[in-house]
Design an enzyme around this catalytic site. Structure first.
Site, PDB file in Angstrom:
ATOM      1  N   LEU A  63       0.817  -1.206   0.000  1.00 27.04           N
ATOM      2  CA  LEU A  63       0.000   0.000   0.000  1.00 27.04           C
ATOM      3  C   LEU A  63       0.857   1.265   0.000  1.00 27.04           C
ATOM      4  CD1 LEU A  63      -2.723   1.528   0.311  1.00 27.04           C
ATOM      5  CD2 LEU A  63      -2.509   1.195   2.790  1.00 27.04           C
ATOM      6  N   GLU A 120       3.363   4.264  -0.386  1.00 26.36           N
ATOM      7  CA  GLU A 120       4.138   4.850  -1.469  1.00 26.36           C
ATOM      8  C   GLU A 120       4.837   6.105  -0.960  1.00 26.36           C
ATOM      9  OE1 GLU A 120       0.823   3.702  -4.919  1.00 26.36           O
ATOM     10  OE2 GLU A 120       1.611   5.748  -4.763  1.00 26.36           O
ATOM     11  N   PHE A 165       8.758   0.563   1.766  1.00 30.85           N
ATOM     12  CA  PHE A 165       8.648   0.032   3.134  1.00 30.85           C
ATOM     13  C   PHE A 165       7.713  -1.176   3.199  1.00 30.85           C
ATOM     14  CE2 PHE A 165       8.912   4.822   4.160  1.00 30.85           C
ATOM     15  CZ  PHE A 165      10.287   4.837   3.999  1.00 30.85           C
ATOM     16  N   GLU A 177       1.301   0.941  10.227  1.00 30.79           N
ATOM     17  CA  GLU A 177      -0.129   0.646  10.339  1.00 30.79           C
ATOM     18  C   GLU A 177      -0.902   1.821  10.941  1.00 30.79           C
ATOM     19  OE1 GLU A 177      -1.487  -3.220  11.081  1.00 30.79           O
ATOM     20  OE2 GLU A 177       0.443  -4.153  10.705  1.00 30.79           O
ATOM     21  N   THR A 222       0.227   6.050  11.869  1.00 31.62           N
ATOM     22  CA  THR A 222       1.019   6.754  12.878  1.00 31.62           C
ATOM     23  C   THR A 222       0.161   7.147  14.081  1.00 31.62           C
ATOM     24  OG1 THR A 222       0.558   8.920  11.915  1.00 31.62           O
ATOM     25  CG2 THR A 222       2.483   7.727  11.058  1.00 31.62           C
TER      26      THR A 222
END
Length: 391
Positions: A122, A124, A165, A372, A374
Site C-alpha cells: 500500500l 508509497e 517500506f 499501520e 502513525t
C-alpha cells in the site's frame, strides 16, 4: 476455537518463544535473519495461519484469541512475529474478507501452511498514512498477447508505479497491491493479487533499518506489469480503500497486543537487572527512584493489556471495530516506547550497550508508533469517531 484447545495452543507458543526463540535473539540480531529451524517449527505449529479461516487450513482465531497469542509472540524480537504477520494480518485478511472463492482457494491454504508469503503493498512515497493518495495505476487492457485462459476470458490490467517500506517483500510470493483504477478519491482505488514472478515486478534490496533485525522491508516497482483480470480482488474495481481500512483496523489491534507483550518482557528485564545490579554495595532495587521507574512501567503495561483485551472483545461482538482499535494502537505503541526508555535508564550505562536486550528493544519498539497508522493518524481517527458519535 474450543477454549481448552486454545489454552493448549497458548501454552505451546509460550514455551516455544521462551525456550527456543529468546535464546536465538542474539543470532537473529547478528545475522539479520530468522533461523530456518524456527521458521519450520512456526509453520508446523500453524502460526502462519493462526488468523486465517479453518476451512482454508488456518486456526481461525477470534480477535480476542488473536491478541492473547500476540502478547506471547511479543515477548521476543518483533521480527519473529513479523515473519508470518502479513499472512495472518493486513495481507491475508484482504483475501479473507474481499477475495473471490477462487482467490481464497488458491492462496489461503498456502499462506496458512507457510508455503507462500503475502505482502501488503500500500505505502508509497507520498501515500502512507493517507491511502487515498495512492498513485500506482492499473489500466484495463482487453487485448494483449498472453495465451493464458485469464487473458482469453477477461483481459488484463497493466500496473505501473512503486511502493516503499513493504514488509516481507524480499520473501513474498504474492503482493496485495493497491492501485488507482479511477479518479474518485476513495472509490477509484482497487486491489490486486500480483505474483512476484511476473515480468516487470522488481523488488529492491532490503532496507537498512534502525531496529527489528530479521524483519525485512523493501521497495517494490511495477514496470508495466500485466496481471490477469482474475487477479482483481473480489472481481470488482473500487473496493481497495475499504479493504485497506478494514484490514488495517484489525492489524492495529494486533500490533497493540504485540506492544503489550514486548512491554511485559522489557519490565521483566528491568526488574531482573534492578534486583541483581549493585551500587554502593546494595541492589539498585533498594533505591526509591529506581522503584518508581519500575512501578510506572508496570502500571502502563497493565493498562495497555487491559485496554487491548477489552477492545478485542468489542471487536468480536461488533460493538466497536474502529474507535477502540485506534485507541489501543495509540496508547500501546506510545507506551512500549516509554517502557523501553525507562528500562535503558534503569540499566544505566549498560542499557546503552549493544548486546543488552533493552538496548535492542529500545530500537525495535520505535517503529510501532509509525506503521499501520502513525500515532497522529490514530488521534485523528479517534477524534472523528467521537465527534461523529456526538452528532
Amino acid at each position: 476455537m474450543d477454549p481448552n484447545v486454545f489454552d493448549d495452543v497458548l501454552r505451546t507458543v509460550r514455551d516455544f518463544v521462551r525456550d527456543e526463540v529468546v535464546p536465538a535473539e542474539d543470532e537473529i540480531e547478528r545475522t539479520d535473519a530468522i533461523p530456518e529451524r524456527l521458521r519450520a517449527t512456526a509453520a508446523d505449529m500453524g502460526l502462519f495461519g493462526f488468523a486465517l479461516p479453518e476451512e482454508h487450513g488456518g486456526l481461525g482465531l477470534s480477535m480476542s484469541e488473536d491478541v492473547r497469542l500476540a502478547m506471547e509472540l511479543g515477548h521476543t524480537v518483533p521480527a519473529f512475529r513479523s515473519m508470518f504477520g502479513t499472512n495472518n494480518g493486513i495481507a491475508g485478511q484482504v483475501i479473507v474478507k474481499y477475495g473471490t472463492e477462487e482467490q481464497k482457494q488458491r492462496w489461503l491454504p498456502r499462506l496458512a501452511a507457510g508455503e507462500a508469503i503475502a505482502s501488503f503493498a500500500l505505502t508509497e512515497d507520498g501515500a502512507g498514512s493517507d491511502p487515498s493518495s495512492v498513485r500506482t495505476k492499473a489500466v484495463r487492457d482487453e487485448g494483449g498477447t498472453s495465451r493464458s485462459s485469464e487473458a482469453e476470458s477477461g483481459g488484463h490490467y497493466v500496473l505501473s508505479g512503486a511502493k516503499r517500506f513493504i514488509t516481507n517483500a524480499p520473501h513474498a510470493d504474492v503482493l496485495v497491491v493497491f492501485a488507482r483504477t479511477g479518479e474518485d478519491v476513495h472509490g477509484g482505488i482497487s486491489v490486486f493479487l500480483v505474483e512476484t514472478g511476473l515480468d516487470g515486478v522488481r523488488i529492491g534490496p532490503p532496507n537498512a533499518k534502525m531496529g527489528q533485525a530479521g524483519a525485512h522491508t523493501a521497495e517494490v516497482f511495477f514496470d508495466d506489469v500485466r496481471v490477469p483480470a482474475s487477479a482483481l480482488v473480489g472481481g470488482q474495481e473500487g473496493t481497495g480503500f475499504t479493504a485497506a481500512m478494514s484490514s488495517l483496523t484489525r492489524g492495529r489491534l494486533h500490533i497493540a497486543a504485540i506492544c503489550v507483550g514486548l512491554a511485559g518482557r522489557i519490565v521483566e528485564e528491568s526488574v531482573r537487572f534492578a534486583a541483581e545490579a549493585e551500587q554502593g554495595g546494595k541492589p539498585i532495587s533498594r533505591f526509591q527512584l529506581v522503584q518508581a521507574l519500575l512501578a510506572e512501567s508496570q502500571a502502563e503495561y497493565y493498562a495497555g493489556r487491559s485496554m487491548v483485551l477489552e477492545a478485542a472483545r468489542e471487536y468480536d461482538s461488533g460493538a466497536d471495530t474502529r474507535l477502540a482499535p485506534s485507541c489501543a494502537k495509540l496508547f500501546c505503541s506510545e507506551m512500549v516506547s516509554r517502557v523501553a526508555d525507562r528500562a535503558v535508564q534503569v540499566h544505566g550505562g549498560s542499557g546503552y550497550m549493544r548486546g543488552v536486550p533493552v538496548e535492542r528493544f529500545y530500537r525495535d519498539s520505535r517503529v510501532f508508533r509509525i506503521y499501520e497508522g502513525t500515532s497522529e493518524i490514530q488521534k485523528l481517527i479517534i477524534a472523528k469517531q467521537l465527534l461523529r458519535q456526538f452528532a
